[in-house]
Design an enzyme around this catalytic site. Structure first.
Site, PDB file in Angstrom:
ATOM      1  N   SER A  38       0.831  -1.206   0.000  1.00 14.42           N
ATOM      2  CA  SER A  38       0.000   0.000   0.000  1.00 14.42           C
ATOM      3  C   SER A  38       0.868   1.259   0.000  1.00 14.42           C
ATOM      4  CB  SER A  38      -0.963  -0.034   1.194  1.00 14.42           C
ATOM      5  OG  SER A  38      -1.992   0.915   1.061  1.00 14.42           O
ATOM      6  N   ASP A 185      -5.780  -4.273  -2.023  1.00 15.26           N
ATOM      7  CA  ASP A 185      -4.716  -3.875  -1.094  1.00 15.26           C
ATOM      8  C   ASP A 185      -3.974  -5.094  -0.524  1.00 15.26           C
ATOM      9  OD1 ASP A 185      -3.249  -2.831   1.101  1.00 15.26           O
ATOM     10  OD2 ASP A 185      -4.681  -1.202   1.318  1.00 15.26           O
TER      11      ASP A 185
END
Length: 296
Positions: A38, A185
């Site tokens: 991320s 993610d």
């Protein structure tokens, strides 16, 4: 001294990484390889492309974070339709502006695909919901999807890793059987992939320093779960933290910089300049404190 670095996810808390890198450069630490999830993948990608702390600081200064929340045009005109996009497109925002910003920053260093980077210099963690797998890009592309790693877009990989579920619409990768995998993610399965430079190597060539955006490695308060609404965020948080915390608990934490980022929502895209600077200072102070005791 050359090191390998691993950066955790954390959304806008990632502004703290600028301060961490400043402290490293003041101590002449050079990142040879970088990995992240991320926000950590964003920093890792910029480092792999040859950016230094001063360059990254300037990039972050000019970044309009609010613009990265890019809803479809229809939901701008008819706000109620955003729930339709959430249901059918699995997210509120397209994430195209984030990928475009990343692509522009990387292109300034002539980096477009993984073939433009030195082999092994960057590892990006994503979660494949369709296959139920944690995937490391570019390492797993050939084995899992039949894709040549050197042809895959670096900006797209980082955007996938930063695709916070329900916030950004997921990206997809077409696999070997022409079936599309939904990618979100990487923090869903490993928000702090400290293991990434030790799994396949018998002998460690360089020191590995991990940077974790958190209050501490153990300061998780018990959650009160009284109903289904309480349980959902707890499930999500547990998925993000349990694997990595277990790994940390089995190893000495003397190669991890814990950066306390209290009272800061990781998806607060309205973050002020004051809070950006506060995070940078916290990152630098945490890194300096760590380096005073670190033996390398």
């Amino acid at each position: 001294m050359k090191i390998d670095a691993v950066f955790s996810g954390g959304g806008v808390k990632g502004f703290a990484y600028v301060g961490v890198l400043e402290a490293w450069e003041e101590k002449n630490l050079q990142v040879e390889r970088a990995a992240g999830t991320s926000a950590g993948a964003i920093i890792a990608g910029l480092l792999a492309a040859g950016y230094h702390s001063k360059d990254i600081k300037e990039l972050m200064k000019t970044l309009d974070v609010q613009s990265l929340a890019d809803p479809p045009l229809l939901s701008k005109l008819l706000p109620a339709t955003k729930w339709l996009f959430l249901y059918f497109q699995l997210g509120l925002y397209k994430g195209e502006k984030l990928e475009a910003w990343l692509g522009d920053a990387l292109s300034k260093r002539n980096i477009y695909r993984f073939g433009d980077l030195k082999p092994g210099v960057l590892k990006v963690v994503v979660s494949d919901l369709s296959l139920g797998k944690l995937v490391v890009i570019p390492d797993d592309l050939e084995r899992v999807y039949g894709i040549r790693p050197d042809t895959f877009s670096v900006a797209a990989a980082i955007r996938m890793s930063a695709g916070f579920p329900y916030f950004f619409m997921p990206k997809s990768i077409q696999g070997k059987n022409k079936q599309k995998s939904i990618i979100v993610d990487g923090g869903l399965l490993s928000n702090f992939p400290l293991w990434i430079f030790s799994e396949a190597e018998e002998k460690q060539v360089r020191p590995v320093i991990g940077v974790k955006l958190t209050d501490s490695s153990t300061s998780v308060e018990p959650r009160q779960i009284r109903n289904a609404l309480n349980m959902f965020p707890s499930l999500f948080t547990t998925m993000k933290q349990a694997h990595d915390n277990r790994y940390i608990s089995k190893h000495q934490a003397d190669h991890i910089i814990f950066v306390p980022t209290p009272e800061q929502n990781s998806m607060n895209f309205n973050i002020t300049e004051e809070n950006r600077e506060k995070l940078r200072r916290i990152g630098k102070e945490s890194s300096e404190k760590f380096l005073r005791k670190w033996s390398g």
